[in-house]
Design a protein around this motif. Structure first.
Motif, PDB file in Angstrom:
ATOM      1  N   ALA A  72       0.758  -6.931  12.468  1.00  0.00           N
ATOM      2  CA  ALA A  72      -0.352  -6.360  11.680  1.00  0.00           C
ATOM      3  C   ALA A  72       0.189  -5.228  10.796  1.00  0.00           C
ATOM      4  CB  ALA A  72      -1.444  -5.834  12.609  1.00  0.00           C
ATOM      5  N   ARG A  73       1.054  -4.407  11.357  1.00  0.00           N
ATOM      6  CA  ARG A  73       1.665  -3.306  10.585  1.00  0.00           C
ATOM      7  C   ARG A  73       2.475  -3.855   9.415  1.00  0.00           C
ATOM      8  NH1 ARG A  73       1.752   1.593  13.545  1.00  0.00           N
ATOM      9  NH2 ARG A  73       3.331   2.382  12.147  1.00  0.00           N
ATOM     10  N   LYS A  74       3.230  -4.902   9.695  1.00  0.00           N
ATOM     11  CA  LYS A  74       4.058  -5.509   8.645  1.00  0.00           C
ATOM     12  C   LYS A  74       3.176  -6.060   7.515  1.00  0.00           C
ATOM     13  CE  LYS A  74       6.405  -9.474   7.200  1.00  0.00           C
ATOM     14  NZ  LYS A  74       5.723 -10.615   6.622  1.00  0.00           N
ATOM     15  N   LEU A  75       2.105  -6.759   7.897  1.00  0.00           N
ATOM     16  CA  LEU A  75       1.221  -7.352   6.884  1.00  0.00           C
ATOM     17  C   LEU A  75       0.559  -6.276   6.024  1.00  0.00           C
ATOM     18  CD1 LEU A  75      -0.451 -10.169   9.036  1.00  0.00           C
ATOM     19  CD2 LEU A  75       1.016 -10.526   7.035  1.00  0.00           C
ATOM     20  N   ALA A  76       0.090  -5.213   6.689  1.00  0.00           N
ATOM     21  CA  ALA A  76      -0.652  -4.171   5.958  1.00  0.00           C
ATOM     22  C   ALA A  76       0.271  -3.271   5.136  1.00  0.00           C
ATOM     23  CB  ALA A  76      -1.459  -3.334   6.936  1.00  0.00           C
ATOM     24  N   LEU A  77       1.421  -2.879   5.717  1.00  0.00           N
ATOM     25  CA  LEU A  77       2.260  -1.868   5.067  1.00  0.00           C
ATOM     26  C   LEU A  77       3.331  -2.467   4.153  1.00  0.00           C
ATOM     27  CD1 LEU A  77       2.663   0.498   8.162  1.00  0.00           C
ATOM     28  CD2 LEU A  77       0.949   0.606   6.342  1.00  0.00           C
ATOM     29  N   GLN A  78       3.950  -3.536   4.636  1.00  0.00           N
ATOM     30  CA  GLN A  78       5.056  -4.130   3.862  1.00  0.00           C
ATOM     31  C   GLN A  78       4.533  -5.162   2.860  1.00  0.00           C
ATOM     32  OE1 GLN A  78       8.364  -5.253   6.431  1.00  0.00           O
ATOM     33  NE2 GLN A  78       8.788  -7.004   5.093  1.00  0.00           N
ATOM     34  N   ASP A  79       3.723  -6.097   3.353  1.00  0.00           N
ATOM     35  CA  ASP A  79       3.206  -7.167   2.465  1.00  0.00           C
ATOM     36  C   ASP A  79       2.020  -6.690   1.636  1.00  0.00           C
ATOM     37  OD1 ASP A  79       5.031  -9.106   3.486  1.00  0.00           O
ATOM     38  OD2 ASP A  79       3.769  -9.298   5.271  1.00  0.00           O
ATOM     39  N   GLN A  80       1.425  -5.578   2.029  1.00  0.00           N
ATOM     40  CA  GLN A  80       0.292  -5.006   1.286  1.00  0.00           C
ATOM     41  C   GLN A  80      -0.845  -6.011   1.108  1.00  0.00           C
ATOM     42  OE1 GLN A  80      -0.381  -1.835  -0.264  1.00  0.00           O
ATOM     43  NE2 GLN A  80       1.121  -1.185   1.244  1.00  0.00           N
ATOM     44  N   VAL A  81      -1.216  -6.707   2.216  1.00  0.00           N
ATOM     45  CA  VAL A  81      -2.309  -7.678   2.113  1.00  0.00           C
ATOM     46  C   VAL A  81      -3.628  -6.948   1.882  1.00  0.00           C
ATOM     47  CG1 VAL A  81      -1.148  -9.396   3.572  1.00  0.00           C
ATOM     48  CG2 VAL A  81      -2.734  -7.743   4.614  1.00  0.00           C
ATOM     49  N   ASP A  82      -4.574  -7.665   1.270  1.00  0.00           N
ATOM     50  CA  ASP A  82      -5.912  -7.101   1.053  1.00  0.00           C
ATOM     51  C   ASP A  82      -6.756  -7.221   2.313  1.00  0.00           C
ATOM     52  OD1 ASP A  82      -5.825  -6.519  -1.857  1.00  0.00           O
ATOM     53  OD2 ASP A  82      -5.429  -8.668  -1.977  1.00  0.00           O
ATOM     54  N   VAL A  83      -6.450  -8.215   3.133  1.00  0.00           N
ATOM     55  CA  VAL A  83      -7.260  -8.488   4.321  1.00  0.00           C
ATOM     56  C   VAL A  83      -6.405  -9.216   5.355  1.00  0.00           C
ATOM     57  CG1 VAL A  83      -8.159 -10.578   3.161  1.00  0.00           C
ATOM     58  CG2 VAL A  83      -9.330  -9.715   5.162  1.00  0.00           C
ATOM     59  N   ILE A  84      -6.686  -8.952   6.629  1.00  0.00           N
ATOM     60  CA  ILE A  84      -6.059  -9.723   7.711  1.00  0.00           C
ATOM     61  C   ILE A  84      -7.142 -10.610   8.316  1.00  0.00           C
ATOM     62  CG2 ILE A  84      -4.921  -9.595   9.975  1.00  0.00           C
ATOM     63  CD1 ILE A  84      -3.645  -6.961   9.101  1.00  0.00           C
ATOM     64  N   VAL A  85      -6.791 -11.858   8.596  1.00  0.00           N
ATOM     65  CA  VAL A  85      -7.724 -12.814   9.205  1.00  0.00           C
ATOM     66  C   VAL A  85      -7.045 -13.412  10.430  1.00  0.00           C
ATOM     67  CG1 VAL A  85      -8.995 -14.983   8.872  1.00  0.00           C
ATOM     68  CG2 VAL A  85      -8.747 -13.403   6.955  1.00  0.00           C
ATOM     69  N   GLY A  86      -7.798 -13.581  11.519  1.00  0.00           N
ATOM     70  CA  GLY A  86      -7.239 -14.284  12.670  1.00  0.00           C
ATOM     71  C   GLY A  86      -7.475 -13.557  13.972  1.00  0.00           C
ATOM     72  N   ILE A  87      -6.450 -13.496  14.807  1.00  0.00           N
ATOM     73  CA  ILE A  87      -6.419 -12.852  16.135  1.00  0.00           C
ATOM     74  C   ILE A  87      -7.177 -13.712  17.155  1.00  0.00           C
ATOM     75  CG2 ILE A  87      -6.567 -10.705  17.436  1.00  0.00           C
ATOM     76  CD1 ILE A  87      -5.081 -10.504  14.672  1.00  0.00           C
ATOM     77  N   VAL A  88      -6.433 -14.252  18.075  1.00  0.00           N
ATOM     78  CA  VAL A  88      -7.027 -15.116  19.099  1.00  0.00           C
ATOM     79  C   VAL A  88      -7.249 -14.376  20.415  1.00  0.00           C
ATOM     80  CG1 VAL A  88      -6.528 -17.102  20.596  1.00  0.00           C
ATOM     81  CG2 VAL A  88      -6.341 -17.328  18.109  1.00  0.00           C
ATOM     82  N   SER A  89      -6.296 -13.540  20.811  1.00  0.00           N
ATOM     83  CA  SER A  89      -6.383 -12.922  22.135  1.00  0.00           C
ATOM     84  C   SER A  89      -7.066 -11.554  22.091  1.00  0.00           C
ATOM     85  CB  SER A  89      -4.970 -12.763  22.707  1.00  0.00           C
ATOM     86  OG  SER A  89      -4.956 -11.789  23.711  1.00  0.00           O
ATOM     87  N   SER A  90      -7.968 -11.326  23.051  1.00  0.00           N
ATOM     88  CA  SER A  90      -8.617 -10.014  23.187  1.00  0.00           C
ATOM     89  C   SER A  90      -7.594  -8.913  23.413  1.00  0.00           C
ATOM     90  CB  SER A  90      -9.584 -10.037  24.381  1.00  0.00           C
ATOM     91  OG  SER A  90     -10.774 -10.688  24.045  1.00  0.00           O
ATOM     92  N   GLY A  91      -6.506  -9.233  24.097  1.00  0.00           N
ATOM     93  CA  GLY A  91      -5.457  -8.244  24.353  1.00  0.00           C
ATOM     94  C   GLY A  91      -4.794  -7.814  23.057  1.00  0.00           C
ATOM     95  N   VAL A  92      -4.524  -8.774  22.181  1.00  0.00           N
ATOM     96  CA  VAL A  92      -3.897  -8.471  20.883  1.00  0.00           C
ATOM     97  C   VAL A  92      -4.862  -7.645  20.030  1.00  0.00           C
ATOM     98  CG1 VAL A  92      -3.006  -9.490  18.750  1.00  0.00           C
ATOM     99  CG2 VAL A  92      -2.399 -10.513  20.965  1.00  0.00           C
ATOM    100  N   LEU A  93      -6.139  -8.027  20.021  1.00  0.00           N
ATOM    101  CA  LEU A  93      -7.133  -7.283  19.224  1.00  0.00           C
ATOM    102  C   LEU A  93      -7.243  -5.834  19.720  1.00  0.00           C
ATOM    103  CD1 LEU A  93      -9.268  -7.132  17.030  1.00  0.00           C
ATOM    104  CD2 LEU A  93     -10.919  -8.147  18.617  1.00  0.00           C
TER     105      LEU A  93
END
Ligand code: BEZ
Length: 390
Positions: free
Chosen positions: A85-106
């Motif tokens: 998530a950090r990589k997507l937001a900070l490095q890839d500079q995505v506008d939005v993250i979609v997904g996450i299956v596990s409650s533990g990961v969330l």
């Protein structure tokens, strides 16, 4: 407001999307999406199915070219999910993250999402806290909360005459929350929990000792939450160890998902569970969705496909409505409301969790193999805010 998809053909749907595209004020800008799912591990099949549903929604919109997708694998491991998530937001500079299956990961990435102010559309993980005491205006969930799925079964089972239940689930946030919500509702109705065990998550291969202990407690029923590979193993062992002959099995509907019920085979027959979507829902919206999904993938869609699809529709509609950039997208996601394959779907302004119907279904043998017979429906199931303050 998202338009209801009626019984359109694939071509007509693409056309509808294409004409919408020409009217879209946001068509020129590319929206960068981080698709963060498990593509390996015990929930890999779930992640792949969500991906399929998500891509279908983008294709149908006729706007697929307006989105750039960056995929990352959580491996169902909280530290890996957070790092990605950090990589997507900070490095890839995505506008939005979609997904996450596990409650533990969330649970592991919630504070990062909130602090980084990057919008997240949750397409599975039911962690109650993410739309409860740890809610965030950057988190919108179009799938379900764990309590929303199992709470209605407490009263439903009591009303069917069941008085003593033994519960089982994997030992992580989703297992604990699914079982807790059921147990509270069942005991509030007058029932008794006669025993409970949590099995080591991602590690338990042999459910025999737990099933034997459950049977020995002489319950009227066993109630469980298991999903993915664990659900297949559990259901097969429930039958092969002879427990099926002695005690009926109930649970959250991920146990007998159409995604893998074929792998469970006759062992799954007769199991009764609750879920927010089954492909046997009768409506024009679901008929159209099932037809398109089947034409593309050669089989029926599961709840995971619908969650990916609704995450995609949510994103498309926000962009069509002119939302651009993280703040605007987060605000637009929270206003979603439409009739989809699962029935009416809207986002609760008090929590950002989806409000939806919950269906009770029995897995039965049908002409084309195992199918989902709907035997109950609880409408517009909403969570209490549980401490959520935006
Ligand atoms: C969860 O961890 O929240 C979850 C995983 C699979 C199915 C349902 C819930």
């Amino acid at each position: 407001m998202i338009k209801t998809i009626k019984t359109l053909t694939v071509g007509a749907l693409a056309l509808a999307g294409a004409s919408a595209l020409s009217l879209s004020p946001a068509a020129a800008k590319t929206t960068k999406v981080g698709l963060l799912l498990p593509y390996a591990g015990v929930y890999a099949a779930l992640g792949t199915e969500i991906d399929k549903g998500f891509m279908l929604a983008l294709e149908q919109s006729g706007m697929a070219g307006d989105f750039k997708i960056v995929r990352e694998d959580t491996e169902v491991k909280p530290p890996v999910g957070l790092a990605k998530a950090r990589k997507l937001a900070l490095q890839d500079q995505v506008d939005v993250i979609v997904g996450i299956v596990s409650s533990g990961v969330l649970g592991a990435m919630r504070d990062f999402i909130d602090g980084a102010k990057v919008p997240l559309i949750v397409a599975n993980a039911g962690n109650n806290d993410a739309t409860g005491k740890r809610c965030s205006k950057y988190i919108t969930r179009v799938s379900f909360s764990n309590g929303q799925i199992t709470r209605p079964m407490g009263k439903w089972m009591y009303d069917k005459g069941i008085r003593k239940v033994y519960t089982l689930g994997p030992d992580y946030a989703a297992g604990r929350q699914m079982i807790e919500a059921f147990s509270k509702a069942f005991t509030a109705a007058g029932g008794k929990i006669v025993g409970s065990d949590f099995t080591p998550f991602r590690k338990t291969k042999d459910f025999g000792p737990y099933l034997t202990k459950a049977k020995a407690a002489s319950p009227d029923a066993i109630f469980v939450f298991y999903a993915g590979g664990e659900a297949i193993s559990f259901v097969k062992q429930y039958s092969s160890l002879g427990i099926k002959k002695a005690v009926p099995l109930y649970g959250a509907g991920f146990l007998t998902s159409p995604l893998y019920v074929k792998a469970e085979g006759p062992a799954a027959e007769g199991i009764i569970t609750s879920l927010h979507y089954v492909p046997t829902i009768k409506s024009a919206e679901n008929d159209a969705f099932v037809k398109v999904f089947k034409a593309k993938h050669g089989r029926l869609p599961s709840e995971f496909a619908v969650q990916g699809y609704d995450a995609g529709r949510t994103l498309v509609e926000a962009v069509k409505g002119g939302a651009s950039g993280r703040e605007a997208l987060a605000a637009a996601f929270a206003k979603v409301s439409y009739n989809g394959p699962r029935g009416p779907l809207k986002i609760d302004p008090a929590t950002n969790n989806v409000i939806q119907n919950i269906y009770v279904y029995e897995t039965v043998a049908g002409a084309g193999g195992l199918t989902q017979k709907i035997i109950g429906k609880i409408e517009n199931v909403t969570d209490a805010p549980n401490g959520c303050k935006f």
